[in-house]
Design a protein around this motif. Structure first.
Motif, PDB file in Angstrom:
ATOM      1  N   GLU A 143      44.979  28.267  30.071  1.00 34.77           N
ATOM      2  CA  GLU A 143      44.525  28.233  28.914  1.00 34.77           C
ATOM      3  C   GLU A 143      42.962  28.510  28.852  1.00 34.77           C
ATOM      4  O   GLU A 143      42.098  27.563  28.807  1.00 34.77           O
ATOM      5  N   PRO A 144      42.596  29.852  29.176  1.00 33.54           N
ATOM      6  CA  PRO A 144      41.137  30.340  29.209  1.00 33.54           C
ATOM      7  C   PRO A 144      40.515  30.261  27.738  1.00 33.54           C
ATOM      8  O   PRO A 144      40.959  30.653  26.578  1.00 33.54           O
ATOM      9  N   PRO A 145      39.416  29.545  27.847  1.00 29.83           N
ATOM     10  CA  PRO A 145      38.422  29.720  26.493  1.00 29.83           C
ATOM     11  C   PRO A 145      38.259  30.860  26.152  1.00 29.83           C
ATOM     12  O   PRO A 145      38.103  32.040  27.048  1.00 29.83           O
ATOM     13  N   HIS A 146      37.808  31.183  24.908  1.00 32.82           N
ATOM     14  CA  HIS A 146      37.049  32.338  24.471  1.00 32.82           C
ATOM     15  C   HIS A 146      35.978  33.101  25.138  1.00 32.82           C
ATOM     16  O   HIS A 146      35.077  32.285  25.343  1.00 32.82           O
ATOM     17  N   LYS A 147      36.094  34.198  25.550  1.00 30.67           N
ATOM     18  CA  LYS A 147      34.855  35.006  26.005  1.00 30.67           C
ATOM     19  C   LYS A 147      34.476  34.164  27.213  1.00 30.67           C
ATOM     20  O   LYS A 147      33.399  34.026  27.784  1.00 30.67           O
ATOM     21  N   ALA A 148      35.441  34.018  28.306  1.00 34.61           N
ATOM     22  CA  ALA A 148      35.181  33.451  29.706  1.00 34.61           C
ATOM     23  C   ALA A 148      35.892  34.244  30.508  1.00 34.61           C
ATOM     24  O   ALA A 148      37.048  34.629  30.394  1.00 34.61           O
ATOM     25  N   LEU A 149      35.250  34.578  31.467  1.00 41.63           N
ATOM     26  CA  LEU A 149      35.606  35.501  32.335  1.00 41.63           C
ATOM     27  C   LEU A 149      36.008  34.996  33.765  1.00 41.63           C
ATOM     28  O   LEU A 149      34.670  34.380  34.465  1.00 41.63           O
ATOM     29  N   MET A 150      37.180  34.956  34.501  1.00 47.09           N
ATOM     30  CA  MET A 150      37.439  34.370  35.786  1.00 47.09           C
ATOM     31  C   MET A 150      37.435  35.344  36.681  1.00 47.09           C
ATOM     32  O   MET A 150      38.188  36.316  36.461  1.00 47.09           O
ATOM     33  N   LEU A 151      36.847  35.174  37.760  1.00 43.42           N
ATOM     34  CA  LEU A 151      36.650  36.688  38.733  1.00 43.42           C
ATOM     35  C   LEU A 151      37.037  35.854  40.219  1.00 43.42           C
ATOM     36  O   LEU A 151      36.325  35.002  40.764  1.00 43.42           O
ATOM     37  N   LEU A 152      38.214  36.407  40.635  1.00 41.00           N
ATOM     38  CA  LEU A 152      38.797  35.648  42.008  1.00 41.00           C
ATOM     39  C   LEU A 152      38.720  36.567  42.941  1.00 41.00           C
ATOM     40  O   LEU A 152      39.550  37.500  42.948  1.00 41.00           O
ATOM     41  N   VAL A 153      38.133  36.326  44.321  1.00 42.30           N
ATOM     42  CA  VAL A 153      38.146  37.035  45.111  1.00 42.30           C
ATOM     43  C   VAL A 153      39.197  36.465  46.234  1.00 42.30           C
ATOM     44  O   VAL A 153      39.318  35.372  46.548  1.00 42.30           O
ATOM     45  N   SER A 154      39.842  37.346  46.782  1.00 48.13           N
ATOM     46  CA  SER A 154      41.018  37.085  47.890  1.00 48.13           C
ATOM     47  C   SER A 154      41.073  38.018  48.905  1.00 48.13           C
ATOM     48  O   SER A 154      41.015  39.278  48.534  1.00 48.13           O
ATOM     49  N   HIS A 155      41.248  37.453  50.188  1.00 54.97           N
ATOM     50  CA  HIS A 155      41.474  38.248  51.169  1.00 54.97           C
ATOM     51  C   HIS A 155      42.895  38.354  51.584  1.00 54.97           C
ATOM     52  O   HIS A 155      43.389  39.337  52.227  1.00 54.97           O
ATOM     53  N   ASN A 156      43.558  37.695  51.180  1.00 55.69           N
ATOM     54  CA  ASN A 156      45.198  37.202  51.357  1.00 55.69           C
ATOM     55  C   ASN A 156      45.814  36.865  50.136  1.00 55.69           C
ATOM     56  O   ASN A 156      46.402  35.734  49.890  1.00 55.69           O
TER      57      ASN A 156
END
Length: 350
Positions: free
Chosen positions: A179-192
């Motif tokens: 349920e992401p809010p409006h104009k919210a950006l999630m950046l997830l860094v993953s090695h695996n």
């Protein structure tokens, strides 16, 4: 901070090569007003995932939505307010979630602040961090995203890395992605990324970064370690597996000499002198950093040998033995030097 500084961090780095296609894809989505709210940035360690994530964050928080056609790259100048605020971890619309310091070492930081001092980068690097990102830290994302942005624009959360979460923390992030809010950006860094919850992967747009080309690793070594000779650069590139992070670590810790010593022991085979094996293993456990580097290089050596030997099955068995021995040593708190001696002896006999 100079770009060729030994201490350059993703937060401050203005230079990134090898991932132009990923940048173009993100920029095009933004220009088309079709930017996904969550992005999974994946790839092996040390290829620039966090640096790219900070570039994306800076751009989103700096760019003018009303002038989308004016942008053809993600660059944000270091002298802009957005760059300076993010560099100082002071931007009101940007939040970073990462492993925090252990309670004991966090108290050291608090004490230094109360005493009116400030810990140096070297002192901070020597502190220990917790094994996982705490669920309490993840819960702060909800409070952050519930606030209106400072200029009615974007809010950005960078998690570096999502791999560092336990089940409770990962499920807390999943609820935010659902349920992401409006104009919210999630950046997830993953090695695996394969180890992440499938439901997290499925809710993210993906930027899958490839290892850097050898010529790119060499170019970056010249930039960040200008004192190195071409011969040194060539040797490091051959064992860096397309990772500038690994290459810099190898350069700073004389990994080439360590790797050469291992190759010499393997080349001597069953004729390798016990004293040489003991010297190698003794140096390898001089401190935790040396042990981790030695472990990494041993597995690298065996992986490379599998590709270049007719004795594939035998070498694969040794690789499996090494992986199992390292795991048991850490899990059961066994003697690290003895574990290394056993592994090196297997390599010599194999």
């Amino acid at each position: 901070m100079p770009e060729n500084s030994a201490a350059v961090t993703p937060r401050d780095n203005t230079f990134l090569i090898g991932h132009e296609e990923a940048e173009k894809l993100f920029l095009q989505c933004w220009k088309n007003n079709s930017l996904h709210n969550s992005w999974l940035i994946s790839g092996i360690e040390g290829i620039g995932k966090a640096t790219l994530a900070y570039r994306l964050a800076r751009f989103i928080l700096h760019a003018d939505d009303s002038r989308r056609d004016a942008y053809d790259k993600l660059d944000v100048a270091p002298d802009t307010q957005t760059f300076r605020l993010i560099s100082n971890n002071a931007h009101p619309d940007f939040k970073v979630i990462e492993r925090d310091y252990t309670d004991t070492d966090r108290k050291k930081i608090i004490k230094a602040i109360k005493d009116g001092g400030q810990m140096s980068r070297e002192e901070l690097d020597g502190l220990k961090k917790s094994a996982f990102i705490r669920i309490d830290d993840v819960r702060t994302i909800n409070e952050f995203l519930s606030r209106r942005s400072s200029q009615d624009g974007w809010r950005v959360v960078l998690i570096d890395s999502i791999d560092d979460m336990n089940n409770a923390s990962a499920n807390a992030v999943l609820k935010i992605l659902e349920e992401p809010p409006h104009k919210a950006l999630m950046l997830l860094v993953s090695h695996n990324p394969g180890r992440l919850l499938p439901t997290i992967r499925s809710r993210c747009a993906k930027l899958e970064l490839k290892p850097l080309a050898d010529v790119q690793v060499a170019s970056l070594l010249r930039r960040y370690r200008p004192e190195m000779t071409e011969a040194q650069i060539k040797k490091i590139v051959t064992i860096a597996s397309g990772s500038i992070g690994k290459a810099l670590n190898y350069a700073d810790n004389d990994a080439v000499s360590l790797y050469d010593d291992l190759c010499a022991l393997a080349g001597a085979g069953s004729s390798a002198r016990i004293s040489d094996v003991l010297d190698f293993c003794g140096n390898a456990v001089a401190d935790e950093g040396s042990y981790e580097l030695s472990k990494e290089l041993i597995l690298k050596f065996l992986s490379e040998k599998i590709k270049n030997t007719s004795r594939v099955a035998e070498t694969a068995d040794i690789w499996e033995y090494a992986v199992r021995t390292f795991s048991e040593t850490e899990g059961l708190n066994l003697d690290k030097k003895q574990a290394l001696i056993n592994i090196v002896n297997h390599i010599c006999r194999g």
